[in-house]
Design a protein around this motif. Sequence first.
Motif, short mmCIF file in Angstrom:
data_model
loop_
_atom_site.label_atom_id
_atom_site.label_comp_id
_atom_site.label_asym_id
_atom_site.label_seq_id
_atom_site.Cartn_x
_atom_site.Cartn_y
_atom_site.Cartn_z
N GLN A 176 17.79 -23.12 -45.23
CA GLN A 176 18.40 -21.94 -45.87
C GLN A 176 19.49 -21.34 -44.99
OE1 GLN A 176 15.09 -19.37 -46.70
NE2 GLN A 176 14.37 -20.61 -48.44
N GLN A 177 19.24 -21.32 -43.66
CA GLN A 177 20.25 -20.79 -42.73
C GLN A 177 21.50 -21.65 -42.74
OE1 GLN A 177 19.96 -17.85 -41.07
NE2 GLN A 177 22.15 -18.17 -40.57
N SER A 178 21.31 -22.95 -42.83
CA SER A 178 22.45 -23.86 -42.90
C SER A 178 23.29 -23.61 -44.15
CB SER A 178 21.96 -25.31 -42.87
OG SER A 178 23.03 -26.21 -43.00
N VAL A 179 22.59 -23.35 -45.25
CA VAL A 179 23.30 -23.05 -46.51
C VAL A 179 24.07 -21.74 -46.38
CG1 VAL A 179 23.00 -22.47 -48.94
CG2 VAL A 179 21.71 -24.36 -47.94
N LEU A 180 23.43 -20.75 -45.76
CA LEU A 180 24.10 -19.45 -45.58
C LEU A 180 25.32 -19.60 -44.68
CD1 LEU A 180 21.00 -17.08 -45.18
CD2 LEU A 180 22.52 -17.27 -47.16
N ASP A 181 25.19 -20.35 -43.60
CA ASP A 181 26.33 -20.57 -42.70
C ASP A 181 27.48 -21.26 -43.44
OD1 ASP A 181 24.87 -19.42 -40.70
OD2 ASP A 181 24.25 -21.33 -39.79
N SER A 182 27.13 -22.25 -44.27
CA SER A 182 28.17 -22.96 -45.02
C SER A 182 28.86 -22.03 -46.00
CB SER A 182 27.54 -24.14 -45.76
OG SER A 182 28.50 -24.80 -46.54
N VAL A 183 28.09 -21.19 -46.66
CA VAL A 183 28.67 -20.23 -47.61
C VAL A 183 29.54 -19.23 -46.86
CG1 VAL A 183 28.14 -18.37 -49.23
CG2 VAL A 183 26.82 -20.51 -49.30
N ALA A 188 34.93 -17.06 -45.45
CA ALA A 188 35.94 -16.75 -44.44
C ALA A 188 37.22 -17.53 -44.70
CB ALA A 188 35.39 -17.07 -43.05
N GLN A 189 37.09 -18.78 -45.09
CA GLN A 189 38.25 -19.60 -45.40
C GLN A 189 38.99 -19.05 -46.61
OE1 GLN A 189 39.38 -22.03 -43.54
NE2 GLN A 189 41.11 -22.49 -44.89
N ALA A 190 38.23 -18.60 -47.59
CA ALA A 190 38.85 -18.04 -48.80
C ALA A 190 39.59 -16.75 -48.47
CB ALA A 190 37.77 -17.78 -49.85
N LYS A 191 39.01 -15.92 -47.63
CA LYS A 191 39.68 -14.68 -47.23
C LYS A 191 40.97 -14.98 -46.47
CE LYS A 191 35.60 -11.70 -46.93
NZ LYS A 191 34.76 -10.88 -46.03
N LEU A 192 40.92 -15.96 -45.60
CA LEU A 192 42.10 -16.32 -44.82
C LEU A 192 43.20 -16.83 -45.73
CD1 LEU A 192 43.44 -16.70 -42.07
CD2 LEU A 192 42.37 -18.96 -41.93
N GLU A 193 42.85 -17.62 -46.68
CA GLU A 193 43.85 -18.14 -47.63
C GLU A 193 44.42 -16.98 -48.47
OE1 GLU A 193 41.90 -21.08 -49.93
OE2 GLU A 193 41.85 -22.56 -48.28
N LEU A 194 43.56 -16.04 -48.83
CA LEU A 194 44.02 -14.89 -49.63
C LEU A 194 45.00 -14.06 -48.82
CD1 LEU A 194 43.81 -13.28 -52.26
CD2 LEU A 194 41.82 -12.09 -51.28
N ILE A 195 44.70 -13.82 -47.55
CA ILE A 195 45.57 -13.03 -46.68
C ILE A 195 46.90 -13.74 -46.48
CG2 ILE A 195 45.88 -12.18 -44.34
CD1 ILE A 195 42.84 -11.69 -44.27
#
Length: 203
Positions: A176-183, A188-195
């Motif tokens: 579950q932690q691995s899934v959370l880290d991946s999400v 973070a990648q989506a926010k960076l692309e948005l910025i």
Amino acid sequence: MKEAILTDLNGKYIEPTLVADSVTGVFPIRQAVQHAAKSVAATQDQGVAAGAAAVPTEAAVGETLAGQLSEAILAGQQPEGPSRTAPQAGSVAQAVAQTGAVAPPAPAQEIIGYIVAVTVPEGLYQPRWDFKSEAWTEGLSQAEIDKLREPQPKQPSQVELLEQALKDVKQQAAQQQSVLDSVGKELAQAKLELITMKGGKSA
């Protein structure tokens, strides 16, 4: 009292029982046949059909002798000997003997098992009494014995079960932690692309 063994018709061990200390050997267990009465009745019917005399009961013989006595008196004949009195149990038996009738047979019985008052030797997995050798023998085949001798898988203890359950919980938590880290990385990648997109438009 001592222990004896109940067996089936083939000598197979069923269960222990108790007998007197002086009892030794093999003894059949008998039981009255349920259809014995019907068989006797059917045999009598067949005998009557073939011209044979039916088997009379004591009551029937008594009624017959009483009827003969009445007929003799009405005909003016003086009955002789024992016939002057009403037939008693002894005279009925005597009449049965004189007429050649056969008394009703005792109920038929069948053997349903045996009591074996012989000690069972050690080391037998399935004791079976051998009527030919008059001794206890092994009732299982060698293949069946080998299968019983195979080592059985060890059953886990309660502590081992709890430890395994804890490991499973930790593994699920790690997944579950691995899934959370991946999400989180995807966000973070989506926010960076948005910025970056916003920065390009402003320029």
